[in-house]
Each structure stands twice: as C-alpha cells, then as structure tokens.
Design a protein around this motif. Structure first.
Motif, PDB file in Angstrom:
ATOM      1  N   MET A 232       0.938  -1.344  -0.021  1.00 27.41           N
ATOM      2  CA  MET A 232       0.005  -0.072  -0.247  1.00 27.41           C
ATOM      3  C   MET A 232       0.785   1.243  -0.073  1.00 27.41           C
ATOM      4  O   MET A 232       0.474   2.488  -0.562  1.00 27.41           O
ATOM      5  CB  MET A 232      -0.936  -0.093   1.066  1.00 27.41           C
ATOM      6  CG  MET A 232      -1.985  -1.113   1.144  1.00 27.41           C
ATOM      7  SD  MET A 232      -2.930  -1.350   2.662  1.00 27.41           S
ATOM      8  CE  MET A 232      -3.676   0.134   2.956  1.00 27.41           C
ATOM      9  N   LYS A 233       1.970   1.051   0.581  1.00 27.60           N
ATOM     10  CA  LYS A 233       2.988   2.213   0.821  1.00 27.60           C
ATOM     11  C   LYS A 233       3.622   2.688  -0.704  1.00 27.60           C
ATOM     12  O   LYS A 233       3.386   3.566  -1.057  1.00 27.60           O
ATOM     13  CB  LYS A 233       4.090   2.174   1.866  1.00 27.60           C
ATOM     14  CG  LYS A 233       3.440   2.186   3.228  1.00 27.60           C
ATOM     15  CD  LYS A 233       4.525   1.822   4.273  1.00 27.60           C
ATOM     16  CE  LYS A 233       4.015   1.792   5.756  1.00 27.60           C
ATOM     17  NZ  LYS A 233       5.230   1.294   6.500  1.00 27.60           N
TER      18      LYS A 233
ATOM     19  N   ASN B 217      -9.514  10.905   6.341  1.00 27.44           N
ATOM     20  CA  ASN B 217      -8.249  11.336   5.748  1.00 27.44           C
ATOM     21  C   ASN B 217      -7.611  10.774   4.835  1.00 27.44           C
ATOM     22  O   ASN B 217      -6.645  10.860   4.192  1.00 27.44           O
ATOM     23  CB  ASN B 217      -7.287  11.398   7.070  1.00 27.44           C
ATOM     24  CG  ASN B 217      -7.467  12.297   8.168  1.00 27.44           C
ATOM     25  OD1 ASN B 217      -7.979  13.460   7.993  1.00 27.44           O
ATOM     26  ND2 ASN B 217      -7.362  11.636   9.462  1.00 27.44           N
ATOM     27  N   ASP B 218      -8.374   9.804   4.251  1.00 26.93           N
ATOM     28  CA  ASP B 218      -7.999   9.021   2.865  1.00 26.93           C
ATOM     29  C   ASP B 218      -8.254   9.540   1.571  1.00 26.93           C
ATOM     30  O   ASP B 218      -9.267  10.271   1.573  1.00 26.93           O
ATOM     31  CB  ASP B 218      -8.543   7.664   3.077  1.00 26.93           C
ATOM     32  CG  ASP B 218      -8.074   6.805   4.295  1.00 26.93           C
ATOM     33  OD1 ASP B 218      -7.131   7.194   4.750  1.00 26.93           O
ATOM     34  OD2 ASP B 218      -8.793   6.018   4.734  1.00 26.93           O
TER      35      ASP B 218
ATOM     36  N   SER C 273      -5.725   3.227   2.080  1.00 25.98           N
ATOM     37  CA  SER C 273      -6.327   2.387   2.991  1.00 25.98           C
ATOM     38  C   SER C 273      -7.011   1.377   2.203  1.00 25.98           C
ATOM     39  O   SER C 273      -7.167   1.429   0.853  1.00 25.98           O
ATOM     40  CB  SER C 273      -7.549   2.944   3.826  1.00 25.98           C
ATOM     41  OG  SER C 273      -8.474   3.568   2.879  1.00 25.98           O
ATOM     42  N   TRP C 274      -7.460   0.188   2.747  1.00 25.93           N
ATOM     43  CA  TRP C 274      -8.283  -0.915   2.294  1.00 25.93           C
ATOM     44  C   TRP C 274      -9.211  -1.278   2.859  1.00 25.93           C
ATOM     45  O   TRP C 274      -9.253  -1.451   4.092  1.00 25.93           O
ATOM     46  CB  TRP C 274      -7.253  -2.151   2.122  1.00 25.93           C
ATOM     47  CG  TRP C 274      -7.929  -3.491   1.614  1.00 25.93           C
ATOM     48  CD1 TRP C 274      -8.755  -3.434   0.562  1.00 25.93           C
ATOM     49  CD2 TRP C 274      -7.383  -4.657   1.935  1.00 25.93           C
ATOM     50  NE1 TRP C 274      -9.119  -4.751   0.455  1.00 25.93           N
ATOM     51  CE2 TRP C 274      -8.339  -5.514   1.128  1.00 25.93           C
ATOM     52  CE3 TRP C 274      -6.548  -5.415   2.789  1.00 25.93           C
ATOM     53  CZ2 TRP C 274      -8.314  -6.972   1.151  1.00 25.93           C
ATOM     54  CZ3 TRP C 274      -6.465  -6.736   3.004  1.00 25.93           C
ATOM     55  CH2 TRP C 274      -7.074  -7.633   2.169  1.00 25.93           C
TER      56      TRP C 274
ATOM     57  N   ARG D 159      -5.047   0.697   7.289  1.00 31.76           N
ATOM     58  CA  ARG D 159      -4.397   1.885   6.506  1.00 31.76           C
ATOM     59  C   ARG D 159      -2.784   1.394   6.466  1.00 31.76           C
ATOM     60  O   ARG D 159      -2.527   0.351   6.735  1.00 31.76           O
ATOM     61  CB  ARG D 159      -4.285   3.005   7.566  1.00 31.76           C
ATOM     62  CG  ARG D 159      -5.604   3.647   7.866  1.00 31.76           C
ATOM     63  CD  ARG D 159      -5.522   5.146   8.295  1.00 31.76           C
ATOM     64  NE  ARG D 159      -5.464   5.955   7.126  1.00 31.76           N
ATOM     65  CZ  ARG D 159      -4.521   6.875   6.838  1.00 31.76           C
ATOM     66  NH1 ARG D 159      -3.645   6.924   7.880  1.00 31.76           N
ATOM     67  NH2 ARG D 159      -4.672   7.633   5.674  1.00 31.76           N
ATOM     68  N   GLN D 160      -2.205   2.199   6.018  1.00 31.19           N
ATOM     69  CA  GLN D 160      -0.699   1.884   5.550  1.00 31.19           C
ATOM     70  C   GLN D 160       0.162   1.453   7.037  1.00 31.19           C
ATOM     71  O   GLN D 160       1.239   0.564   6.799  1.00 31.19           O
ATOM     72  CB  GLN D 160       0.115   3.014   5.065  1.00 31.19           C
ATOM     73  CG  GLN D 160      -0.323   3.166   3.314  1.00 31.19           C
ATOM     74  CD  GLN D 160       0.264   4.568   2.937  1.00 31.19           C
ATOM     75  OE1 GLN D 160       1.204   5.175   3.440  1.00 31.19           O
ATOM     76  NE2 GLN D 160      -0.009   4.956   1.489  1.00 31.19           N
TER      77      GLN D 160
END
Length: 392
Positions: A12-13, A93-94, A19-20, A50-51
C-alpha cells in the motif's frame, strides 16, 4: 493479525494506497471469510486497514460473536446511521481506498464489493482503486505448510497419472474392454487410497472428447478406449488435510507404439508454448522484473499463434493454485484471453501453465504447475512432459 499484513501495508505504501476497505454481507466476500473463518453472520461488516497501524473491524451488535475475538480495533454499530458515521470517520483522511472491485469487471474473481458501497465511498470524495494484489496477499500466498502439501500432492498425482496409463495398457494388451469412465474411476480410487481427494472427477478423453477441454465421462456416457487412440488425462487432487494445496496436471498418451505424426506435431507446438512460458518466468526472475498474469499468457499464445493454431487455443494459459477447497484459487491467472489479468505474480504463489490445441477430431493439452519462491526463484512442480507416452 491479518495474514501477510506487513506485505500488504508495504504494498500500500509503494502504490500510494491510503487504506483498504473490505466490505461484507452474510459472508459474501471471501476476504472476510479468510479473516474470521466459517462464522455465521447476517449483517454488514467491514475491515479497514491503513498503511500503518492495526486493522479496524466494523460490525453489527447482532453479529458480535463472530468478530469480538479478532485482535483488531472494534467499532460496533446498531443503526444504519451509526454504521455510515463510523465509515465516514474511518475514511476521513484518505484519498485512495482499495476495495474488492475491478474496473469494468475485468477480473471477476476480485469483484466482491457491492456497487452501492463503492458509490458511498466515492460520495465522500474518495478515489476507489482495485484491491486485486492486496487481495492476493491475503487469499493466495502460500505458507511453508501449503508448499509441503502441494509437493506431496504433486508426487502422488504424477504417480497416479503413470498408473492410469499403465492400467489402460494392461487392459488393451489383455484384449479387455476399457473406457474413459473406468480410467476415471481408477484415478479417483487411487487418490482415495493415497489420502487425496478432489471436489471434481478427473478428465479422461479420447477421440473428439479430447478436444472438449472440460469434458467429463460418466457411467452413462463414456467412450471406449481402443488401440490407435490418443488419450488425454487431466487430474488434480489435494491432501486430505486443512489448507492443503492442489496439484493439477494434464498428460497425453497414445495407445500404440508408433505415434502418428499429426499428434506429434500438435503436441510439440503446445509443449513449446508451455516451455516458453516457464522460460519467460525464469528469465524475468533472474532480471528481477515484475510479471503480470497477462504477460505469461501472451508468451504462450504467441508460440501457438505463430504456428497457425491460435484459433484452436480456446482458454487462458493457466489459473491460480492455492490453499482452499477448489483447484482454481484467487491469485493471478495466466490470462490475456478470457480476461486481461493485470495482477502481479507474487512471491509464494502458484499457478498452472496448460496450453491446449483443440481441433475437433482430437485435442492436446500439456499442463504443469509452477511455484514462485520468496526470493523469486521459479520452480516447476508438476513435471514436464517432453513427448506423448506410448501406452502399448
């Protein structure tokens, strides 16, 4: 914790996915079933990752028994208003959210998120992307135990294949009747004797039946096997233990000592397609190049099309193999034909390579299995047929 969570968060980073969000209703999403097991649920639930940090599970109070023991942060809701307030808070915040979604349903095996929840996430100003490779890390990456079970299955499936061809030869040499269904029965009984099983019965096809890629003989409808017949045997099985992994192979045999040139020619073309795929994978690994499923299909299909037989290669080059009840798993397929599979072939995943050429009068298929080790090394685990077996 979530299986392979470190790999998922690193991915993800790298891909800049904030996010997933796994969405589920009544066990519809296999990713949720992988996380909570075979639990009875009746309401909407979500897992959010999240990451960095710990996953969060959002679930209804009625279903709390299914989720309360997870080592996740928890948000329990009662009303639908509370549910959507919780989701809005999590996603605040995504910018980019991964979900089980494939644009234009390009890859159906990853399309588990309901269109309505995707609409909702987008209504919050978020960009929804496919979780396709994240999903693979959760669903299709093998453990050491998975690998060991696959190797056990591979050994036994290959030995059973040899015995099946020998069984045909003995029957014909003795002047006894033998048909496709009898050979299929022999294979399934041998699997059982070896503590192996399959959800489906093996394919045994002669004459025009060998040109039907998913043909299945039955007690009521089965062709006799006779001298001069080309025989296709496709067999797959897994060990009778939890989380075992299938082996899946297809081999060709001929009921005679002098194989007709028409069979040799077509088998050789399919074989070269299979070998080209394996060599491409090994070369890419040596060069540390990322490979997508569609790329390998292109290599195999290119060989067969180059020989003028492309119109007779009627299916993808291969399918994912991994832990689970069915031989078709949820990782990247080797496919740029039925779908355009852009999923990455990840380390510690497996798949088949099985080009086929189906001419109506007869068909050939040559199938092996491939495993990608954690260091990227490519292992062909299913054996590699070099020439058609002479059964007599």
């Amino acid at each position: 914790m979530l299986k392979n969570m470190d790999k998922i968060q690193d991915y993800m980073k790298e891909k800049k996915i904030d996010s997933w969000l796994i969405s589920d209703f009544r066990g519809s999403n296999p990713a949720m079933r992988e996380i909570i097991g075979k639990k009875f649920t009746t309401r909407r639930a979500y897992v959010y990752l999240r990451q960095e940090g710990t996953p969060v599970v959002v679930y209804h109070i009625i279903d709390r028994n299914a989720y309360e023991n997870l080592p996740f942060e928890k948000m329990m809701y009662v009303t639908w208003q509370e549910l959507f307030a919780d989701l809005k808070k999590l996603l605040k915040n995504d910018k980019t959210v991964a979900m089980e979604y494939s644009p234009n349903c390009a890859i159906p095996i990853v399309s588990w998120a309901d269109g309505g929840i995707i609409d909702y996430v987008r209504s919050l100003g978020k960009t929804v992307c496919s979780s396709q490779d994240i999903f693979t890390y959760l669903m299709a990456v093998w453990s050491d135990e998975n690998y060991a079970s696959h190797k056990y299955a591979s050994k036994n499936v290959q030995e059973t294949k040899d015995m099946a061809f020998k069984f045909i030869g003995e029957k014909l040499s003795a002047g006894e009747f033998v048909n496709e269904y009898m050979v299929q029965d022999f294979i399934m009984n041998e699997f059982d004797r070896r503590n192996m099983y399959s959800t489906d019965r093996a394919i045994v096809g002669v004459k025009e039946n060998s040109a039907n890629s998913h043909y299945e003989p039955t007690a009521e409808k089965s062709a006799p096997i006779e001298k001069g017949d080309l025989v296709l045997i496709d067999l797959w099985a897994r060990e009778k233990i939890e989380e075992s992994v299938y082996a899946d192979i297809t081999w060709m045999g001929y009921c005679g000592s002098e194989i007709p040139e028409k069979y040799i020619k077509v088998f050789d073309i399919a074989k070269r397609g299979r070998l080209a795929a394996c060599e491409f994978l090994k070369r890419s690994a040596a060069e540390k190049k990322e490979v997508k499923g569609f790329m390998v299909d292109d290599v195999t299909r290119g060989v067969i099309e180059g020989e003028g037989y492309g119109q007779y290669f009627l299916h993808r080059t291969g399918h994912s193999i991994g832990p689970g009840e069915t031989v078709h798993a949820m990782g990247a397929n080797i496919d740029n034909f039925e779908t355009h599979d852009e999923r990455t072939i990840l380390p510690r995943t497996g798949f088949s390579i099985e080009p086929g050429i189906y001419l109506g009068e007869f068909g050939v298929r040559t199938e092996t299995d491939v495993y990608i080790h954690s260091d990227g090394a490519v292992e062909v685990t299913g054996g590699e047929q070099e020439e058609i077996i002479k059964i007599l």
